[in-house]
Design a protein around this motif. Structure first.
Motif, mmCIF file in Angstrom:
data_model
loop_
_atom_site.group_PDB
_atom_site.id
_atom_site.type_symbol
_atom_site.label_atom_id
_atom_site.label_comp_id
_atom_site.label_asym_id
_atom_site.label_seq_id
_atom_site.Cartn_x
_atom_site.Cartn_y
_atom_site.Cartn_z
ATOM 1 N N HIS A 164 -60.424 53.952 -12.566
ATOM 2 C CA HIS A 164 -59.152 53.334 -12.179
ATOM 3 C C HIS A 164 -58.944 52.012 -12.897
ATOM 4 O O HIS A 164 -57.886 51.757 -13.500
ATOM 5 C CB HIS A 164 -59.156 53.142 -10.663
ATOM 6 C CG HIS A 164 -58.080 52.227 -10.163
ATOM 7 N ND1 HIS A 164 -56.744 52.573 -10.207
ATOM 8 C CD2 HIS A 164 -58.123 50.974 -9.633
ATOM 9 C CE1 HIS A 164 -56.029 51.576 -9.709
ATOM 10 N NE2 HIS A 164 -56.840 50.597 -9.356
ATOM 11 N N TRP A 165 -59.951 51.139 -12.873
ATOM 12 C CA TRP A 165 -59.808 49.822 -13.492
ATOM 13 C C TRP A 165 -59.848 49.918 -15.007
ATOM 14 O O TRP A 165 -59.230 49.106 -15.711
ATOM 15 C CB TRP A 165 -60.906 48.887 -12.988
ATOM 16 C CG TRP A 165 -60.706 48.522 -11.551
ATOM 17 C CD1 TRP A 165 -61.440 48.922 -10.482
ATOM 18 C CD2 TRP A 165 -59.656 47.694 -11.026
ATOM 19 N NE1 TRP A 165 -60.934 48.413 -9.318
ATOM 20 C CE2 TRP A 165 -59.839 47.645 -9.617
ATOM 21 C CE3 TRP A 165 -58.589 47.005 -11.589
ATOM 22 C CZ2 TRP A 165 -58.988 46.930 -8.787
ATOM 23 C CZ3 TRP A 165 -57.740 46.279 -10.763
ATOM 24 C CH2 TRP A 165 -57.947 46.245 -9.379
ATOM 25 N N ARG A 166 -60.573 50.874 -15.556
ATOM 26 C CA ARG A 166 -60.587 51.032 -17.004
ATOM 27 C C ARG A 166 -59.227 51.475 -17.531
ATOM 28 O O ARG A 166 -58.756 50.982 -18.557
ATOM 29 C CB ARG A 166 -61.671 52.045 -17.411
ATOM 30 C CG ARG A 166 -63.070 51.429 -17.464
ATOM 31 C CD ARG A 166 -64.058 52.372 -18.072
ATOM 32 N NE ARG A 166 -64.391 53.451 -17.149
ATOM 33 C CZ ARG A 166 -65.160 54.478 -17.442
ATOM 34 N NH1 ARG A 166 -65.667 54.588 -18.652
ATOM 35 N NH2 ARG A 166 -65.438 55.401 -16.556
ATOM 36 N N ILE A 167 -58.603 52.409 -16.840
ATOM 37 C CA ILE A 167 -57.269 52.852 -17.260
ATOM 38 C C ILE A 167 -56.273 51.702 -17.133
ATOM 39 O O ILE A 167 -55.465 51.452 -18.040
ATOM 40 C CB ILE A 167 -56.817 54.058 -16.418
ATOM 41 C CG1 ILE A 167 -57.688 55.272 -16.728
ATOM 42 C CG2 ILE A 167 -55.348 54.375 -16.677
ATOM 43 C CD1 ILE A 167 -57.374 56.471 -15.875
ATOM 44 N N MET A 168 -56.340 50.995 -16.014
ATOM 45 C CA MET A 168 -55.430 49.878 -15.798
ATOM 46 C C MET A 168 -55.653 48.793 -16.845
ATOM 47 O O MET A 168 -54.700 48.261 -17.433
ATOM 48 C CB MET A 168 -55.631 49.321 -14.394
ATOM 49 C CG MET A 168 -54.689 48.177 -14.048
ATOM 50 S SD MET A 168 -54.861 47.638 -12.340
ATOM 51 C CE MET A 168 -53.770 46.218 -12.346
ATOM 52 N N GLY A 169 -56.912 48.436 -17.092
ATOM 53 C CA GLY A 169 -57.209 47.402 -18.078
ATOM 54 C C GLY A 169 -56.771 47.790 -19.473
ATOM 55 O O GLY A 169 -56.212 46.973 -20.217
ATOM 56 N N ALA A 170 -57.005 49.051 -19.848
ATOM 57 C CA ALA A 170 -56.607 49.506 -21.178
ATOM 58 C C ALA A 170 -55.088 49.468 -21.337
ATOM 59 O O ALA A 170 -54.566 49.049 -22.383
ATOM 60 C CB ALA A 170 -57.129 50.917 -21.425
ATOM 61 N N THR A 171 -54.369 49.899 -20.296
ATOM 62 C CA THR A 171 -52.908 49.901 -20.367
ATOM 63 C C THR A 171 -52.364 48.477 -20.490
ATOM 64 O O THR A 171 -51.495 48.196 -21.326
ATOM 65 C CB THR A 171 -52.322 50.581 -19.126
ATOM 66 O OG1 THR A 171 -52.867 51.891 -18.992
ATOM 67 C CG2 THR A 171 -50.807 50.675 -19.223
ATOM 68 N N VAL A 172 -52.874 47.579 -19.657
ATOM 69 C CA VAL A 172 -52.413 46.185 -19.705
ATOM 70 C C VAL A 172 -52.759 45.552 -21.048
ATOM 71 O O VAL A 172 -51.954 44.806 -21.628
ATOM 72 C CB VAL A 172 -53.032 45.380 -18.545
ATOM 73 C CG1 VAL A 172 -52.713 43.894 -18.691
ATOM 74 C CG2 VAL A 172 -52.516 45.888 -17.207
ATOM 75 N N LEU A 173 -53.949 45.836 -21.580
ATOM 76 C CA LEU A 173 -54.343 45.269 -22.872
ATOM 77 C C LEU A 173 -53.422 45.743 -23.983
ATOM 78 O O LEU A 173 -52.998 44.944 -24.839
ATOM 79 C CB LEU A 173 -55.791 45.659 -23.181
ATOM 80 C CG LEU A 173 -56.352 45.150 -24.516
ATOM 81 C CD1 LEU A 173 -56.340 43.620 -24.549
ATOM 82 C CD2 LEU A 173 -57.761 45.683 -24.752
ATOM 83 N N VAL A 174 -53.089 47.024 -23.980
ATOM 84 C CA VAL A 174 -52.186 47.554 -25.005
ATOM 85 C C VAL A 174 -50.813 46.885 -24.916
ATOM 86 O O VAL A 174 -50.228 46.483 -25.928
ATOM 87 C CB VAL A 174 -52.056 49.086 -24.859
ATOM 88 C CG1 VAL A 174 -50.926 49.622 -25.737
ATOM 89 C CG2 VAL A 174 -53.366 49.765 -25.225
ATOM 90 N N VAL A 175 -50.305 46.754 -23.680
ATOM 91 C CA VAL A 175 -48.997 46.113 -23.501
ATOM 92 C C VAL A 175 -49.064 44.645 -23.930
ATOM 93 O O VAL A 175 -48.152 44.139 -24.596
ATOM 94 C CB VAL A 175 -48.537 46.240 -22.040
ATOM 95 C CG1 VAL A 175 -47.269 45.433 -21.807
ATOM 96 C CG2 VAL A 175 -48.291 47.697 -21.680
ATOM 97 N N LEU A 176 -50.137 43.938 -23.551
ATOM 98 C CA LEU A 176 -50.284 42.531 -23.918
ATOM 99 C C LEU A 176 -50.312 42.350 -25.431
ATOM 100 O O LEU A 176 -49.609 41.491 -25.985
ATOM 101 C CB LEU A 176 -51.561 41.968 -23.290
ATOM 102 C CG LEU A 176 -51.902 40.503 -23.617
ATOM 103 C CD1 LEU A 176 -50.791 39.580 -23.132
ATOM 104 C CD2 LEU A 176 -53.238 40.109 -22.999
#
Length: 468
Positions: A4-16
């Protein structure tokens, strides 16, 4: 770290990273284009100012009134702050841009200063090479150059407006990026929960199955996650079926093994105690050993079909000879059980390339089941006909105990035995029809079972391609 946190972190990092790259590219691209735009405007204004000064010079016959051209163009400043609000409120005027004190220097052809609007140089000073945009001033009366005008000597032209615009752009873009990142965090949180929820449920369900508890996953979508849940539910159902079949197999095989072993043991004791003649005892022992061998053979056939090792030794075979030999093989057993076995062959049936031994086994499994499920005085009919030029259709019909409608979908399952066969004491492990189907399908055909219910008999239909 959980999925859950890996998917969330990866998505936020890509957007950032995307937002930062967009801000940087937008800022520097706008800065470059704005520089080109300002330079073009400055060049045009310098050319216009040179024309205005040329007219003033021509009209006055000298440099006496050149300050009027500078004043009209907005380059004469009465106070240090005046340049910042010059002609404020005069909308549509190009001078509205001149919020910075732009330095303009007019020189003669000999380099002597005529006028410096910021009074950095005094009149008659000799100038060195000046920066800024240089334009030539002409005496329009004779079209001869009389001097030069240098605009934006200190490179201040539209500096405040440029930096203000870029700072505003950066500020607005940063706010938009922050909002985008905030929305991305919320979407990533929701999306990661949506993705990981079925995975988490699958993990828990798998652990439950490992502990022996059957469970099902909710199917809430038709995407890959929904199909995963559906596949897991089908697997769970298959596992439950296999558990039930395994339980039945244990019961059936233990029963099938105990019976011949008990007979062999009794015959051996009778032979030892002199209660049984060697000939009679050996006949019974051989019979029971053959029965044990049949069970082992069935299990070997099952393993062979499971591992895809079922190989066919095809040969050209007469359909007439194949079915006639099969009926003759089972005729003695039918007569012993007082069951009539008949064969109905259509004329001019073609020869076929089949594995004769395996096809005989497939037919034998069906006929043997029919014999055991048919009461004395009953009948079994084999009917063989050609369907067009493509298929050979074989139907084996008995008038025996029949099959309940709920059992028909499972009759080809391995180790499956109907309640009717159990209640009647029909032997076997429930492997015969499973082996039959594997053999028929290996020949490119199909096999189906139909029954109108208990006591209504059974029809097994085999369809084989004439040319495979």
């Amino acid at each position: 770290m959980s999925l859950h946190w890996r998917i969330m972190g990866a998505t936020v990092l890509v957007v950032l990273l995307t937002v930062l790259a967009s801000v940087a590219v937008g800022y520097y691209a706008t800065q470059a284009r704005l520089g080109v735009f300002v330079d073009r405007i400055g060049t045009e204004e310098a050319a216009q100012l040179a024309r205005d000064i040329s007219r003033e010079y021509t009209a006055a016959g000298g440099w006496a009134t050149v300050d009027r051209a500078l004043s009209e163009a907005g380059y004469i400043y009465d106070s240090p702050r005046e340049g910042e609000n010059h002609r404020e409120g005069e909308e549509g005027s190009s001078e509205l841009f001149h919020q910075d004190q732009v330095r303009v220097v007019i020189t003669g052809l000999d380099g002597r200063v005529v006028m410096d609007n910021l009074s950095v140089l005094s009149p008659e000073d000799i100038t060195s090479e000046l920066e800024g945009r240089q334009e030539t001033v002409f005496d329009l009366a004779n079209d001869q150059p009389v001097g030069y005008v240098y605009v934006d000597v200190n490179q201040e032209y539209l500096s405040t407006e440029t930096h203000g615009f870029l700072n505003t752009l950066l500020y607005i873009t940063a706010i938009g990026g922050a909002l985008t990142i905030g929305i991305a965090i919320l979407v990533a949180f929701w999306l990661s929960r949506r993705i990981t929820a079925p995975v988490k449920a699958l993990t828990e369900a798998t652990q439950s199955i490992a502990q022996g508890d059957a469970t099902r996953l909710p199917v809430t979508s038709s995407d890959e996650l929904g199909r995963m849940s559906e596949a897991f539910n089908r697997m769970t159902s298959a596992l439950e079926t296999q558990r039930e079949l395994r339980r039945r197999l244990i019961n059936d095989v233990s029963h099938e093994l105990n019976t011949p072993l008990s007979v062999i043991k009794l015959e051996a004791k009778g032979l030892r105690d002199g209660l049984q003649s060697p000939e009679s005892a050996s006949d019974h022992i051989i019979q029971e050993v053959d029965r044990l061998g049949g069970i082992v053979t069935d299990l070997d056939w099952l393993a062979e079909t499971d591992h895809g090792e079922l190989r066919l030794a095809r040969e050209a075979t007469s359909v007439y000879e194949l079915f006639t030999a099969e009926v003759n093989r089972w005729q003695p057993q039918c007569e012993a059980g007082q069951v009539a076995l008949s064969l109905d062959l259509s004329p001019d049936l073609p020869s076929m390339d089949v594995d004769r031994m395996r096809m005989s086994q497939a037919l034998g499994n069906i006929i043997n089941n029919a014999i055991h499920c048919t009461e004395a005085g009953g009948s079994i009919q084999l009917k063989v006909r050609q369907e067009g030029d493509e298929a050979l259709v074989v139907s084996i019909t008995d008038d025996g105990i029949g099959i309940d409608a709920a059992d028909i979908p499972h009759v080809f399952d391995r180790f499956y035995r109907t309640d009717q066969s159990r209640n009647r004491g029909v032997g076997g492990t429930g492997l015969g029809l499973a082996i039959t189907r594997a053999i028929i399908e290996a020949h490119g055909g199909t096999v189906d079972v139909a029954s109108d219910g208990p006591g209504q008999g059974v029809t097994v239909t085999i369809r084989l391609p004439v040319s495979e």
